[in-house]
Write an enzyme that holds these catalytic residues in place. Structure first.
Site, short mmCIF file in Angstrom:
data_model
loop_
_atom_site.label_atom_id
_atom_site.label_comp_id
_atom_site.label_asym_id
_atom_site.label_seq_id
_atom_site.Cartn_x
_atom_site.Cartn_y
_atom_site.Cartn_z
N ALA A 11 -46.02 33.43 56.00
CA ALA A 11 -46.42 34.04 54.71
C ALA A 11 -45.98 33.15 53.55
O ALA A 11 -45.60 33.63 52.49
CB ALA A 11 -45.81 35.43 54.59
N HIS A 176 -57.28 15.26 61.18
CA HIS A 176 -56.81 15.57 59.83
C HIS A 176 -55.63 14.64 59.56
O HIS A 176 -54.48 15.03 59.65
CB HIS A 176 -56.36 17.03 59.80
CG HIS A 176 -55.98 17.51 58.44
ND1 HIS A 176 -56.77 17.35 57.33
CD2 HIS A 176 -54.89 18.19 58.01
CE1 HIS A 176 -56.17 17.91 56.29
NE2 HIS A 176 -55.03 18.41 56.68
N1 APR Z 1 -42.71 32.64 62.49
C1 APR Z 1 -43.30 33.01 61.34
N2 APR Z 1 -43.21 32.31 60.21
C2 APR Z 1 -42.45 31.21 60.23
C3 APR Z 1 -41.80 30.75 61.39
C4 APR Z 1 -41.94 31.52 62.57
N3 APR Z 1 -41.37 31.17 63.72
N4 APR Z 1 -41.12 29.60 61.08
C5 APR Z 1 -41.37 29.35 59.78
N5 APR Z 1 -42.16 30.31 59.26
C6 APR Z 1 -42.65 30.47 57.89
C7 APR Z 1 -41.66 30.04 56.83
O1 APR Z 1 -40.64 31.01 56.65
C8 APR Z 1 -42.56 29.89 55.61
O2 APR Z 1 -42.61 31.06 54.84
O3 APR Z 1 -43.78 29.64 57.63
C9 APR Z 1 -43.94 29.60 56.23
C10 APR Z 1 -44.51 28.26 55.82
O4 APR Z 1 -44.76 28.32 54.46
P1 APR Z 1 -44.48 27.11 53.45
O5 APR Z 1 -43.16 26.51 53.75
O6 APR Z 1 -44.76 27.63 52.08
O7 APR Z 1 -45.56 26.03 53.86
P2 APR Z 1 -47.12 26.01 53.47
O8 APR Z 1 -47.30 25.21 52.24
O9 APR Z 1 -47.66 27.39 53.50
O10 APR Z 1 -47.73 25.16 54.67
C11 APR Z 1 -47.77 25.70 55.98
O11 APR Z 1 -49.81 24.61 56.58
O12 APR Z 1 -51.12 23.07 55.46
C12 APR Z 1 -50.14 23.24 56.42
O13 APR Z 1 -48.84 21.18 56.29
C13 APR Z 1 -48.82 22.57 56.03
O14 APR Z 1 -47.88 22.80 58.21
C14 APR Z 1 -47.86 23.32 56.90
C15 APR Z 1 -48.45 24.73 56.93
#
Ligand code: APR
Length: 309
Positions: A11, A176
């Site tokens: 999220a 990508h």
């Molecule tokens: N289960 C659920 N959520 C998780 C887990 C898990 N095991 N581990 C990490 N997360 C959550 C984090 O807590 C964080 O809120 O995944 C979320 C990732 O969000 P961001 O750090 O804001 O990253 P974001 O910019 O959304 O990118 C996510 O998409 O485009 C790709 O390269 C980018 O790999 C990255 C992904």
């Protein structure tokens, strides 16, 4: 009729945009899952409250419990760590593999009928990991990359030609990453091949900018990676499935001989409908384009081997 259910695992920035757009477009009820306590619940409540302004009918809920994805029609996986400046997508490989594996195991357990759209980077390798972990049929596992990369390519073309982006129909293939393969021959502006509108050097520059589209944003943001366009792109794929639109969108899918490539997830044009991947469109590539696509597939295969898949 029951509204569709889409779960978004992770999220964070991308997951938030996906959930918000799905709700605003009234495409589905959305479940936002994250490991951070309270955060998905808070975002879901905030988003839900915009429905009082925007007047959309869709439920958004947040949870830390994977069981709440039960019986989802579609699961979008965005969980992971975002790229920091100087970090390549491949640097993320090990960290994100553990996270995505856990997410995929949960989908298998709680939503075995779902179609999965994976978004976490390094995209092509993570999508293959999802496929291996779930054991789902290949039509039910797609990676989001091509829609985003081609949207970036389209923007740069529209800006260069000073025409509406609505008239740009971009096409690109491959991973990508740095080995992405923009296809000027198959990119048109209202049906006119791009190659007739711009000189080769200019097209090469725009292609290069599309290839580095993610890194350009990382360098500017400094604390994270792109999320508006990645989120929108995933939603376009979800919409094509839920409405059975059968759009042809470049997507990361499992190839078994198409384009002479076997056993690898890579970006190619795909017809996306209610069954997920409904057809892989095989373009008549020339020798140079095909060589670039194969090189791209080799880069993905290397990462897949590194993970021991
Ligand atoms: N289960 C659920 N959520 C998780 C887990 C898990 N095991 N581990 C990490 N997360 C959550 C984090 O807590 C964080 O809120 O995944 C979320 C990732 O969000 P961001 O750090 O804001 O990253 P974001 O910019 O959304 O990118 C996510 O998409 O485009 C790709 O390269 C980018 O790999 C990255 C992904």
């Amino acid at each position: 009729m029951k509204r569709a259910k889409v779960s978004v695992i992770g999220a964070g920035q991308v997951g938030g945009i996906v959930a918000f757009q799905l709700a605003q477009k009234e495409l589905a009820d959305v479940v936002l899952v994250d490991i951070v306590e309270g955060m998905p619940q808070g975002k879901a409540l905030d988003m839900s409250q915009t429905s009082g302004v925007e007047h959309f009918d869709a439920k958004v809920t947040g949870t830390n419990n994977y069981a709440d994805i039960k019986d989802s029609d579609i699961v979008v996986i965005t969980a992971g760590v975002a790229r920091k400046p100087g970090m390549t997508r491949e640097d993320l490989l090990k960290i994100n593999a553990d996270i995505v594996k856990k997410a995929a195991e949960s989908v298998k357990l709680y939503a075995p009928e779902a179609i999965i759209i994976s978004v976490t980077n390094p995209l092509d390798i993570m999508t293959q990991l999802v496929y291996k972990t779930t054991g789902f049929k290949k039509n039910k596992v797609l990676g989001m990359a091509g829609v985003l990369d081609s949207a970036r390519f389209a923007l740069f073309i529209a800006e260069e030609l000073k025409v509406s982006i609505k008239d740009i129909f971009p096409m690109l293939l491959g991973s990508h990453g740095d080995t992405m393969v923009p296809l000027p021959r198959y990119t048109t502006v209202s049906g006119i091949p791009l190659t007739e509108l711009l000189p080769a050097e200019k097209i090469a520059k725009l292609s290069e900018r599309a290839r580095n589209g993610g890194a350009e944003i990382v360098a500017l943001l400094k604390t994270g990676s792109a999320y508006f366009a990645p989120g929108s792109s995933a939603v376009a794929m979800v919409e094509s499935i839920l409405k059975d639109q059968k759009r042809i969108l470049p997507s990361c899918v499992y190839l078994e001989g198409e384009y002479g490539i076997k056993g690898v997830f890579i970006g190619v044009p795909v017809k996306i409908g209610k069954d997920g991947v409904e057809q892989i469109v095989e373009l008549k590539l020339n020798a140079e384009e095909l060589a670039l696509l194969k090189k791209s597939a080799e880069a993905v295969a290397k990462g897949v081997t590194e993970l021991g898949l």
